[in-house]
Design an enzyme around this catalytic site. Structure first.
Site, short mmCIF file in Angstrom:
data_model
loop_
_atom_site.label_atom_id
_atom_site.label_comp_id
_atom_site.label_asym_id
_atom_site.label_seq_id
_atom_site.Cartn_x
_atom_site.Cartn_y
_atom_site.Cartn_z
N ARG A 137 0.82 -1.21 0.00
CA ARG A 137 0.00 0.00 0.00
C ARG A 137 0.86 1.27 0.00
O ARG A 137 0.53 2.24 -0.62
CB ARG A 137 -0.91 -0.01 1.23
CG ARG A 137 -1.81 1.19 1.31
CD ARG A 137 -2.87 1.04 2.38
NE ARG A 137 -2.31 0.84 3.70
CZ ARG A 137 -3.04 0.57 4.78
NH1 ARG A 137 -4.34 0.42 4.67
NH2 ARG A 137 -2.47 0.40 5.95
N TYR A 138 1.98 1.22 0.72
CA TYR A 138 2.88 2.38 0.78
C TYR A 138 4.03 2.14 -0.20
O TYR A 138 4.39 0.98 -0.48
CB TYR A 138 3.43 2.54 2.20
CG TYR A 138 2.36 2.76 3.24
CD1 TYR A 138 1.74 4.00 3.38
CD2 TYR A 138 1.96 1.72 4.08
CE1 TYR A 138 0.77 4.21 4.34
CE2 TYR A 138 0.98 1.91 5.05
CZ TYR A 138 0.38 3.16 5.17
OH TYR A 138 -0.58 3.35 6.12
N ARG A 141 7.40 -0.11 1.23
CA ARG A 141 7.33 -1.20 2.19
C ARG A 141 6.13 -2.09 1.93
O ARG A 141 5.14 -1.65 1.35
CB ARG A 141 7.29 -0.67 3.62
CG ARG A 141 6.23 0.38 3.88
CD ARG A 141 6.69 1.30 5.01
NE ARG A 141 5.69 2.26 5.43
CZ ARG A 141 5.54 3.45 4.86
NH1 ARG A 141 6.29 3.81 3.85
NH2 ARG A 141 4.61 4.28 5.30
N CYS A 150 -3.31 -17.08 15.51
CA CYS A 150 -2.76 -16.28 16.62
C CYS A 150 -2.82 -17.14 17.88
O CYS A 150 -3.56 -18.13 17.93
CB CYS A 150 -3.59 -15.03 16.85
SG CYS A 150 -3.67 -13.96 15.40
N CYS A 154 -8.27 -11.46 19.45
CA CYS A 154 -8.76 -10.19 19.98
C CYS A 154 -10.11 -9.91 19.31
O CYS A 154 -10.20 -9.94 18.08
CB CYS A 154 -7.80 -9.06 19.64
SG CYS A 154 -6.07 -9.48 19.98
N CYS A 157 -10.32 -7.52 16.21
CA CYS A 157 -9.24 -7.67 15.24
C CYS A 157 -9.61 -7.13 13.86
O CYS A 157 -10.63 -7.50 13.27
CB CYS A 157 -8.85 -9.15 15.12
SG CYS A 157 -7.55 -9.39 13.89
N ARG A 159 -8.19 -7.83 11.16
CA ARG A 159 -8.12 -8.91 10.16
C ARG A 159 -8.98 -10.10 10.55
O ARG A 159 -8.67 -11.24 10.21
CB ARG A 159 -6.67 -9.37 9.96
CG ARG A 159 -5.85 -8.30 9.37
CD ARG A 159 -4.56 -8.77 8.72
NE ARG A 159 -3.81 -7.56 8.49
CZ ARG A 159 -2.73 -7.20 9.18
NH1 ARG A 159 -2.21 -8.01 10.09
NH2 ARG A 159 -2.13 -6.06 8.95
N ASP A 318 -10.42 0.36 14.18
CA ASP A 318 -10.94 0.37 12.81
C ASP A 318 -12.44 0.06 12.81
O ASP A 318 -12.96 -0.55 13.75
CB ASP A 318 -10.20 -0.67 11.97
CG ASP A 318 -8.76 -0.26 11.73
OD1 ASP A 318 -8.51 0.93 11.52
OD2 ASP A 318 -7.88 -1.15 11.77
N ASP A 355 -6.48 4.74 10.76
CA ASP A 355 -6.25 4.11 9.47
C ASP A 355 -7.44 4.50 8.60
O ASP A 355 -8.57 4.07 8.86
CB ASP A 355 -6.14 2.58 9.63
CG ASP A 355 -4.95 2.04 8.89
OD1 ASP A 355 -4.75 2.44 7.73
OD2 ASP A 355 -4.20 1.22 9.47
N LYS A 362 -2.42 5.25 7.23
CA LYS A 362 -2.48 5.85 8.57
C LYS A 362 -2.41 7.38 8.49
O LYS A 362 -1.54 7.92 7.83
CB LYS A 362 -1.29 5.37 9.40
CG LYS A 362 -1.32 3.90 9.72
CD LYS A 362 -0.14 3.52 10.57
CE LYS A 362 0.00 2.02 10.64
NZ LYS A 362 0.34 1.42 9.35
S1 SF4 Z 1 -5.17 -8.17 16.68
FE1 SF4 Z 1 -5.80 -9.84 15.30
S2 SF4 Z 1 -3.90 -10.51 14.31
FE2 SF4 Z 1 -3.33 -9.34 16.15
S3 SF4 Z 1 -3.14 -10.89 17.77
FE3 SF4 Z 1 -5.19 -10.07 17.89
S4 SF4 Z 1 -6.41 -11.52 16.67
FE4 SF4 Z 1 -4.27 -11.84 16.10
#
Ligand code: SF4
Length: 423
Positions: A137-138, A141, A150, A154, A157, A159, A318, A355, A362
Protein backbone atom coordinates in the site's frame (compact mmCIF):
# COMPACT_ATOMS: atom_id res chain seq x y z
CA UNK A 1 -17.62 0.96 35.04
CA UNK A 2 -14.59 -1.19 35.68
CA UNK A 3 -12.45 -0.43 38.71
CA UNK A 4 -9.47 0.38 36.48
CA UNK A 5 -11.35 2.98 34.52
CA UNK A 6 -13.14 4.79 37.33
CA UNK A 7 -12.75 8.52 37.04
CA UNK A 8 -10.75 10.55 39.45
CA UNK A 9 -12.02 10.17 42.97
CA UNK A 10 -14.81 7.83 41.81
CA UNK A 11 -13.66 5.15 44.22
CA UNK A 12 -12.07 7.55 46.66
CA UNK A 13 -8.64 6.71 45.28
CA UNK A 14 -6.56 9.62 44.03
CA UNK A 15 -5.35 9.16 40.45
CA UNK A 16 -1.69 9.08 41.49
CA UNK A 17 -2.32 6.05 43.72
CA UNK A 18 -4.46 4.43 41.07
CA UNK A 19 -1.66 4.88 38.56
CA UNK A 20 0.87 3.38 40.97
CA UNK A 21 -1.40 0.35 41.42
CA UNK A 22 -1.72 -0.02 37.65
CA UNK A 23 2.02 0.29 37.22
CA UNK A 24 2.89 -2.56 39.57
CA UNK A 25 4.28 -5.65 37.86
CA UNK A 26 2.45 -8.75 39.04
CA UNK A 27 2.68 -12.35 37.91
CA UNK A 28 -0.33 -13.86 36.14
CA UNK A 29 -0.05 -16.77 38.58
CA UNK A 30 -1.34 -20.29 38.02
CA UNK A 31 -5.03 -19.88 38.83
CA UNK A 32 -6.95 -23.02 37.85
CA UNK A 33 -3.77 -24.67 36.66
CA UNK A 34 -2.00 -24.87 40.04
CA UNK A 35 -1.42 -28.61 39.59
CA UNK A 36 0.45 -28.22 36.31
CA UNK A 37 4.21 -28.74 36.50
CA UNK A 38 6.55 -25.76 35.98
CA UNK A 39 7.91 -27.50 32.92
CA UNK A 40 4.48 -27.68 31.30
CA UNK A 41 3.32 -24.24 32.38
CA UNK A 42 6.46 -22.61 30.99
CA UNK A 43 6.22 -24.50 27.71
CA UNK A 44 4.66 -22.48 24.91
CA UNK A 45 3.53 -25.72 23.27
CA UNK A 46 1.66 -26.71 26.43
CA UNK A 47 0.04 -23.28 26.63
CA UNK A 48 -1.17 -23.53 23.03
CA UNK A 49 -2.41 -27.08 23.46
CA UNK A 50 -4.41 -26.12 26.53
CA UNK A 51 -6.07 -22.98 25.21
CA UNK A 52 -9.67 -22.26 26.08
CA UNK A 53 -11.60 -22.62 22.86
CA UNK A 54 -15.14 -23.75 23.74
CA UNK A 55 -18.16 -22.45 25.60
CA UNK A 56 -18.09 -25.52 27.86
CA UNK A 57 -14.54 -24.74 28.99
CA UNK A 58 -15.41 -21.10 29.56
CA UNK A 59 -18.49 -21.96 31.60
CA UNK A 60 -16.47 -24.30 33.76
CA UNK A 61 -13.76 -21.72 34.39
CA UNK A 62 -16.01 -18.65 34.53
CA UNK A 63 -19.22 -19.18 36.47
CA UNK A 64 -19.78 -15.43 36.10
CA UNK A 65 -20.20 -15.61 32.32
CA UNK A 66 -23.02 -13.22 31.39
CA UNK A 67 -25.92 -14.03 28.99
CA UNK A 68 -24.32 -11.63 26.45
CA UNK A 69 -21.03 -13.50 26.67
CA UNK A 70 -22.69 -16.90 26.44
CA UNK A 71 -24.63 -15.85 23.32
CA UNK A 72 -21.49 -14.26 21.84
CA UNK A 73 -19.41 -17.37 22.43
CA UNK A 74 -22.06 -19.60 20.84
CA UNK A 75 -21.82 -17.50 17.69
CA UNK A 76 -18.12 -16.68 17.85
CA UNK A 77 -16.77 -19.49 15.78
CA UNK A 78 -18.72 -18.29 12.74
CA UNK A 79 -16.91 -14.94 12.82
CA UNK A 80 -13.67 -15.14 14.78
CA UNK A 81 -12.68 -18.17 16.80
CA UNK A 82 -12.44 -18.13 20.55
CA UNK A 83 -8.96 -18.94 21.89
CA UNK A 84 -7.27 -17.79 25.11
CA UNK A 85 -4.03 -19.15 26.54
CA UNK A 86 -4.26 -20.33 30.17
CA UNK A 87 -1.56 -17.76 31.03
CA UNK A 88 -3.62 -14.85 29.64
CA UNK A 89 -6.88 -16.19 31.04
CA UNK A 90 -5.41 -15.76 34.53
CA UNK A 91 -5.34 -11.99 34.00
CA UNK A 92 -9.14 -11.84 33.80
CA UNK A 93 -10.92 -10.57 36.88
CA UNK A 94 -13.73 -13.14 37.07
CA UNK A 95 -15.74 -10.97 39.46
CA UNK A 96 -15.76 -8.00 37.12
CA UNK A 97 -18.07 -8.14 34.13
CA UNK A 98 -16.30 -5.13 32.62
CA UNK A 99 -12.75 -6.31 33.28
CA UNK A 100 -10.56 -4.70 30.57
CA UNK A 101 -8.81 -8.00 29.87
CA UNK A 102 -12.09 -9.88 29.63
CA UNK A 103 -13.54 -7.38 27.15
CA UNK A 104 -10.66 -8.00 24.76
CA UNK A 105 -10.93 -11.79 24.46
CA UNK A 106 -14.37 -13.01 25.58
CA UNK A 107 -16.90 -12.82 22.72
CA UNK A 108 -20.09 -10.83 23.25
CA UNK A 109 -23.36 -10.92 21.36
CA UNK A 110 -22.80 -7.31 20.24
CA UNK A 111 -20.29 -8.72 17.73
CA UNK A 112 -23.28 -9.72 15.63
CA UNK A 113 -24.53 -6.10 15.41
CA UNK A 114 -23.24 -4.49 12.26
CA UNK A 115 -23.67 -0.87 11.20
CA UNK A 116 -23.80 0.18 7.55
CA UNK A 117 -20.44 2.02 7.82
CA UNK A 118 -18.61 -1.00 9.22
CA UNK A 119 -16.51 -3.23 6.98
CA UNK A 120 -14.93 -6.66 6.90
CA UNK A 121 -11.71 -5.24 5.43
CA UNK A 122 -11.63 -1.70 6.87
CA UNK A 123 -8.04 -0.97 5.81
CA UNK A 124 -8.64 -2.04 2.20
CA UNK A 125 -5.83 -4.59 2.37
CA UNK A 126 -7.32 -7.01 -0.11
CA UNK A 127 -7.50 -4.32 -2.79
CA UNK A 128 -3.78 -3.54 -2.34
CA UNK A 129 -2.65 -7.14 -2.57
CA UNK A 130 -0.59 -7.92 -5.69
CA UNK A 131 -0.13 -11.57 -4.64
CA UNK A 132 -2.05 -13.49 -1.96
CA UNK A 133 -0.83 -12.63 1.52
CA UNK A 134 1.16 -9.54 0.52
CA UNK A 135 -0.12 -5.98 0.91
CA UNK A 136 1.72 -3.24 -0.97
CA UNK A 137 0.00 0.00 0.00
CA UNK A 138 2.88 2.38 0.78
CA UNK A 139 5.64 3.03 -1.78
CA UNK A 140 8.69 1.54 -0.04
CA UNK A 141 7.33 -1.20 2.19
CA UNK A 142 5.13 -4.27 2.21
CA UNK A 143 3.05 -6.16 4.72
CA UNK A 144 3.86 -9.86 4.51
CA UNK A 145 1.02 -11.93 6.00
CA UNK A 146 2.56 -15.26 6.91
CA UNK A 147 -0.20 -17.05 8.82
CA UNK A 148 -3.84 -16.71 9.80
CA UNK A 149 -3.34 -18.10 13.31
CA UNK A 150 -2.76 -16.28 16.62
CA UNK A 151 -2.10 -17.47 20.16
CA UNK A 152 -5.38 -15.86 21.24
CA UNK A 153 -7.97 -13.85 19.34
CA UNK A 154 -8.76 -10.19 19.98
CA UNK A 155 -12.46 -9.47 19.56
CA UNK A 156 -11.78 -6.20 17.69
CA UNK A 157 -9.24 -7.67 15.24
CA UNK A 158 -8.94 -5.69 12.00
CA UNK A 159 -8.12 -8.91 10.16
CA UNK A 160 -10.91 -10.97 11.67
CA UNK A 161 -12.01 -11.72 8.09
CA UNK A 162 -8.98 -13.98 7.78
CA UNK A 163 -7.48 -14.80 11.20
CA UNK A 164 -8.66 -18.08 12.70
CA UNK A 165 -10.32 -18.89 9.37
CA UNK A 166 -13.76 -18.85 11.02
CA UNK A 167 -15.43 -17.17 8.04
CA UNK A 168 -13.95 -19.50 5.42
CA UNK A 169 -11.66 -16.79 3.96
CA UNK A 170 -9.35 -18.52 1.55
CA UNK A 171 -5.99 -17.68 3.14
CA UNK A 172 -3.18 -19.62 1.52
CA UNK A 173 -0.06 -17.49 1.42
CA UNK A 174 2.54 -18.83 -0.96
CA UNK A 175 5.91 -17.78 0.35
CA UNK A 176 7.64 -18.39 -2.99
CA UNK A 177 5.32 -15.94 -4.74
CA UNK A 178 5.45 -13.38 -1.95
CA UNK A 179 9.25 -13.47 -1.79
CA UNK A 180 9.54 -13.37 -5.58
CA UNK A 181 7.39 -10.21 -5.64
CA UNK A 182 9.62 -8.53 -3.05
CA UNK A 183 12.76 -9.58 -4.95
CA UNK A 184 11.33 -8.13 -8.19
CA UNK A 185 10.48 -4.76 -6.59
CA UNK A 186 13.65 -2.89 -5.69
CA UNK A 187 11.62 -0.06 -4.16
CA UNK A 188 10.64 -2.37 -1.29
CA UNK A 189 13.18 -1.65 1.42
CA UNK A 190 11.08 -2.59 4.45
CA UNK A 191 9.17 -5.84 5.07
CA UNK A 192 6.73 -6.22 7.95
CA UNK A 193 5.93 -9.82 8.85
CA UNK A 194 2.50 -10.13 10.38
CA UNK A 195 -0.65 -12.20 10.09
CA UNK A 196 -1.88 -13.77 12.29
CA UNK A 197 1.18 -14.03 14.44
CA UNK A 198 4.56 -14.92 12.89
CA UNK A 199 5.99 -16.01 16.25
CA UNK A 200 3.68 -19.02 16.19
CA UNK A 201 6.08 -20.53 13.66
CA UNK A 202 8.81 -22.83 14.88
CA UNK A 203 12.27 -21.26 15.19
CA UNK A 204 13.38 -23.21 12.10
CA UNK A 205 10.50 -22.06 9.92
CA UNK A 206 10.90 -18.45 10.96
CA UNK A 207 14.66 -18.58 10.45
CA UNK A 208 14.17 -19.93 6.96
CA UNK A 209 11.77 -17.11 6.09
CA UNK A 210 13.95 -14.37 7.56
CA UNK A 211 17.04 -15.77 5.77
CA UNK A 212 15.25 -15.67 2.44
CA UNK A 213 14.23 -12.06 3.00
CA UNK A 214 17.69 -11.05 4.18
CA UNK A 215 19.16 -12.54 1.01
CA UNK A 216 17.34 -9.86 -1.04
CA UNK A 217 19.87 -7.01 -1.34
CA UNK A 218 17.36 -4.13 -1.39
CA UNK A 219 15.54 -5.26 1.77
CA UNK A 220 17.14 -2.96 4.33
CA UNK A 221 14.85 -3.44 7.25
CA UNK A 222 12.72 -6.22 8.74
CA UNK A 223 9.91 -5.93 11.22
CA UNK A 224 7.73 -8.45 13.02
CA UNK A 225 4.26 -7.51 14.30
CA UNK A 226 3.27 -9.81 17.14
CA UNK A 227 1.05 -10.08 20.19
CA UNK A 228 2.75 -13.24 21.39
CA UNK A 229 4.97 -11.57 24.01
CA UNK A 230 1.69 -10.47 25.66
CA UNK A 231 -0.50 -13.56 25.09
CA UNK A 232 2.23 -16.16 25.39
CA UNK A 233 5.47 -14.83 26.92
CA UNK A 234 6.67 -18.45 27.26
CA UNK A 235 7.32 -18.36 23.50
CA UNK A 236 10.13 -15.81 23.92
CA UNK A 237 12.82 -18.37 24.62
CA UNK A 238 16.57 -17.68 24.68
CA UNK A 239 16.82 -19.87 21.54
CA UNK A 240 14.29 -17.74 19.67
CA UNK A 241 16.11 -14.54 20.68
CA UNK A 242 19.47 -15.97 19.58
CA UNK A 243 18.00 -16.87 16.20
CA UNK A 244 16.33 -13.46 15.69
CA UNK A 245 19.45 -11.48 16.47
CA UNK A 246 21.12 -12.80 13.31
CA UNK A 247 18.77 -10.70 11.20
CA UNK A 248 19.41 -7.14 12.33
CA UNK A 249 18.21 -4.53 11.68
CA UNK A 250 15.11 -6.31 12.93
CA UNK A 251 12.48 -4.35 14.83
CA UNK A 252 9.45 -5.74 16.64
CA UNK A 253 6.03 -4.19 17.23
CA UNK A 254 4.19 -5.70 20.17
CA UNK A 255 0.58 -5.05 21.13
CA UNK A 256 -0.44 -4.30 24.72
CA UNK A 257 -3.59 -2.33 25.49
CA UNK A 258 -3.80 -2.24 29.26
CA UNK A 259 -1.12 -1.97 31.96
CA UNK A 260 -2.31 -5.21 33.58
CA UNK A 261 -1.09 -7.06 30.48
CA UNK A 262 2.46 -6.07 31.44
CA UNK A 263 3.13 -8.78 34.01
CA UNK A 264 6.49 -9.92 35.39
CA UNK A 265 6.41 -12.72 32.80
CA UNK A 266 5.90 -10.23 29.97
CA UNK A 267 8.53 -7.84 31.35
CA UNK A 268 11.06 -10.70 31.38
CA UNK A 269 10.13 -11.80 27.85
CA UNK A 270 10.46 -8.23 26.53
CA UNK A 271 13.77 -7.94 28.35
CA UNK A 272 15.09 -11.00 26.53
CA UNK A 273 14.11 -9.46 23.18
CA UNK A 274 15.67 -6.11 24.10
CA UNK A 275 18.85 -7.87 25.23
CA UNK A 276 18.98 -9.48 21.79
CA UNK A 277 19.24 -5.95 20.38
CA UNK A 278 15.71 -5.84 18.99
CA UNK A 279 14.20 -2.33 19.16
CA UNK A 280 10.67 -2.71 20.54
CA UNK A 281 7.63 -0.55 19.86
CA UNK A 282 4.08 -0.97 21.12
CA UNK A 283 0.87 -0.54 19.15
CA UNK A 284 -2.26 -0.12 21.26
CA UNK A 285 -5.80 0.03 20.04
CA UNK A 286 -8.02 2.56 21.78
CA UNK A 287 -10.86 0.49 23.22
CA UNK A 288 -13.94 1.48 25.15
CA UNK A 289 -13.83 0.53 28.85
CA UNK A 290 -10.40 -1.00 28.29
CA UNK A 291 -7.98 1.89 27.92
CA UNK A 292 -10.07 4.95 27.03
CA UNK A 293 -8.98 6.61 30.22
CA UNK A 294 -6.10 9.02 30.83
CA UNK A 295 -4.87 7.34 34.01
CA UNK A 296 -4.88 3.91 32.39
CA UNK A 297 -3.09 5.14 29.28
CA UNK A 298 -0.48 7.07 31.26
CA UNK A 299 0.21 3.97 33.34
CA UNK A 300 0.47 1.86 30.18
CA UNK A 301 2.99 4.09 28.40
CA UNK A 302 5.11 4.56 31.51
CA UNK A 303 5.12 0.83 32.20
CA UNK A 304 6.07 0.12 28.59
CA UNK A 305 9.12 2.37 28.97
CA UNK A 306 10.09 0.36 32.06
CA UNK A 307 9.96 -2.73 29.82
CA UNK A 308 12.23 -0.98 27.27
CA UNK A 309 9.37 -0.64 24.80
CA UNK A 310 8.68 2.66 23.00
CA UNK A 311 4.94 3.40 22.82
CA UNK A 312 4.71 3.74 19.05
CA UNK A 313 1.07 4.04 17.98
CA UNK A 314 -2.36 4.36 19.53
CA UNK A 315 -4.79 3.24 16.83
CA UNK A 316 -8.30 4.45 16.62
CA UNK A 317 -10.22 1.16 16.45
CA UNK A 318 -10.94 0.37 12.81
CA UNK A 319 -14.53 0.21 11.59
CA UNK A 320 -14.49 -3.56 11.68
CA UNK A 321 -17.92 -5.20 11.60
CA UNK A 322 -19.36 -5.89 15.03
CA UNK A 323 -16.88 -3.77 17.01
CA UNK A 324 -19.04 -0.77 17.97
CA UNK A 325 -19.23 -1.88 21.61
CA UNK A 326 -15.43 -1.71 21.78
CA UNK A 327 -14.82 1.49 19.89
CA UNK A 328 -14.00 4.65 21.84
CA UNK A 329 -14.58 8.05 20.28
CA UNK A 330 -11.96 10.13 18.46
CA UNK A 331 -12.78 12.91 20.93
CA UNK A 332 -11.68 10.60 23.75
CA UNK A 333 -8.49 9.71 21.89
CA UNK A 334 -7.61 13.39 21.47
CA UNK A 335 -8.34 14.04 25.13
CA UNK A 336 -5.92 11.26 26.09
CA UNK A 337 -3.22 12.59 23.77
CA UNK A 338 -3.65 16.03 25.31
CA UNK A 339 -2.91 14.48 28.70
CA UNK A 340 0.14 12.59 27.49
CA UNK A 341 2.05 15.26 25.53
CA UNK A 342 4.04 17.35 27.99
CA UNK A 343 2.63 15.48 30.97
CA UNK A 344 4.97 12.52 30.60
CA UNK A 345 8.31 11.64 28.99
CA UNK A 346 8.38 12.43 25.26
CA UNK A 347 9.52 8.86 24.55
CA UNK A 348 6.30 7.71 26.19
CA UNK A 349 4.04 9.66 23.84
CA UNK A 350 2.83 7.54 20.92
CA UNK A 351 1.36 8.83 17.68
CA UNK A 352 -2.42 8.61 17.60
CA UNK A 353 -3.54 7.46 14.15
CA UNK A 354 -6.68 6.62 12.24
CA UNK A 355 -6.25 4.11 9.47
CA UNK A 356 -8.30 5.92 6.83
CA UNK A 357 -11.31 3.67 6.12
CA UNK A 358 -11.14 1.84 2.80
CA UNK A 359 -7.35 1.88 2.39
CA UNK A 360 -6.14 5.47 2.78
CA UNK A 361 -3.33 4.51 5.14
CA UNK A 362 -2.48 5.85 8.57
CA UNK A 363 -3.36 9.46 9.22
CA UNK A 364 -1.95 11.04 12.40
CA UNK A 365 -4.45 12.99 14.48
CA UNK A 366 -3.32 15.32 17.19
CA UNK A 367 -4.67 18.00 19.47
CA UNK A 368 -4.12 21.44 17.90
CA UNK A 369 -0.94 23.12 19.13
CA UNK A 370 -0.60 25.59 16.25
CA UNK A 371 -3.24 28.27 16.87
CA UNK A 372 -2.43 30.39 13.82
CA UNK A 373 0.30 30.76 11.26
CA UNK A 374 1.22 33.26 8.59
CA UNK A 375 4.37 34.18 6.69
CA UNK A 376 6.01 35.89 9.64
CA UNK A 377 4.81 34.20 12.75
CA UNK A 378 3.40 31.04 14.25
CA UNK A 379 1.20 31.19 17.33
CA UNK A 380 1.55 28.13 19.51
CA UNK A 381 -0.13 26.68 22.56
CA UNK A 382 1.87 24.55 24.98
CA UNK A 383 0.66 21.60 27.05
CA UNK A 384 -0.41 23.97 29.86
CA UNK A 385 -2.50 26.07 27.48
CA UNK A 386 -0.05 29.01 27.52
CA UNK A 387 0.29 30.87 24.23
CA UNK A 388 3.64 31.71 22.56
CA UNK A 389 4.73 33.37 19.33
CA UNK A 390 7.54 32.14 17.12
CA UNK A 391 8.60 34.99 14.82
CA UNK A 392 10.29 34.50 11.45
CA UNK A 393 11.83 36.99 9.05
CA UNK A 394 10.76 37.32 5.44
CA UNK A 395 13.24 34.74 4.25
CA UNK A 396 11.90 32.40 6.94
CA UNK A 397 15.26 32.42 8.73
CA UNK A 398 15.35 33.60 12.32
CA UNK A 399 16.07 37.30 11.93
CA UNK A 400 18.96 38.99 13.69
CA UNK A 401 21.60 41.52 12.61
CA UNK A 402 25.24 41.62 13.54
CA UNK A 403 26.55 44.93 14.75
CA UNK A 404 29.12 46.66 12.53
CA UNK A 405 32.00 46.07 14.93
CA UNK A 406 31.24 42.42 15.64
CA UNK A 407 34.42 40.30 15.79
CA UNK A 408 34.02 36.97 14.05
CA UNK A 409 35.11 34.29 16.54
CA UNK A 410 37.96 31.97 15.60
CA UNK A 411 36.53 28.52 15.89
CA UNK A 412 38.56 25.32 15.74
CA UNK A 413 36.48 23.90 12.87
CA UNK A 414 37.24 26.83 10.56
CA UNK A 415 35.26 29.49 8.75
CA UNK A 416 31.92 30.48 10.20
CA UNK A 417 28.98 30.57 7.81
CA UNK A 418 25.33 31.41 8.18
CA UNK A 419 25.67 34.60 10.28
CA UNK A 420 22.78 36.60 8.87
CA UNK A 421 23.73 39.44 6.52
CA UNK A 422 27.47 38.60 6.53
CA UNK A 423 26.93 35.18 4.94
S1 SF4 B 1 -5.17 -8.17 16.68
FE1 SF4 B 1 -5.80 -9.84 15.30
S2 SF4 B 1 -3.90 -10.51 14.31
FE2 SF4 B 1 -3.33 -9.34 16.15
S3 SF4 B 1 -3.14 -10.89 17.77
FE3 SF4 B 1 -5.19 -10.07 17.89
S4 SF4 B 1 -6.41 -11.52 16.67
FE4 SF4 B 1 -4.27 -11.84 16.10
Amino acid sequence: MHSDTKQRGGNGEPPADQRLTLKKFNSAGRGFWHDVSDKDWNSWHWQLKNRITTLEQLQRLMPTLTPEEIAGTQLANQKLALAITPYFFNLIDLADENCPIRRQVIPRVEETHTASWEMTDPCGEDSHSPVPGLVHRYPDRVLFLVTDRCAAYCRYCTRSRLVSNATGYDFHPEFDKQIAYIAEHPEVRDVLLSGGDPLLFSDEKLENLLSRLRAIPHVEFLRIGTRIPIFLPQRITPELCAMLRQFHPLFMSVHANHPRELTTEVRDALGRLADAGIPLGNQSVLLRHVNDDVTVMQALVQKLLMCRVKPYYIYQCDLISGSSHLRASVRKGLEIMEQLRGHTTGYGVPTYVIDAPGGGGKVPVSPEYVLSRNRDRTVLRNYEGKVFEYIEGENKQPEFKLSENFDMPQLPWGEVRGYGSRD
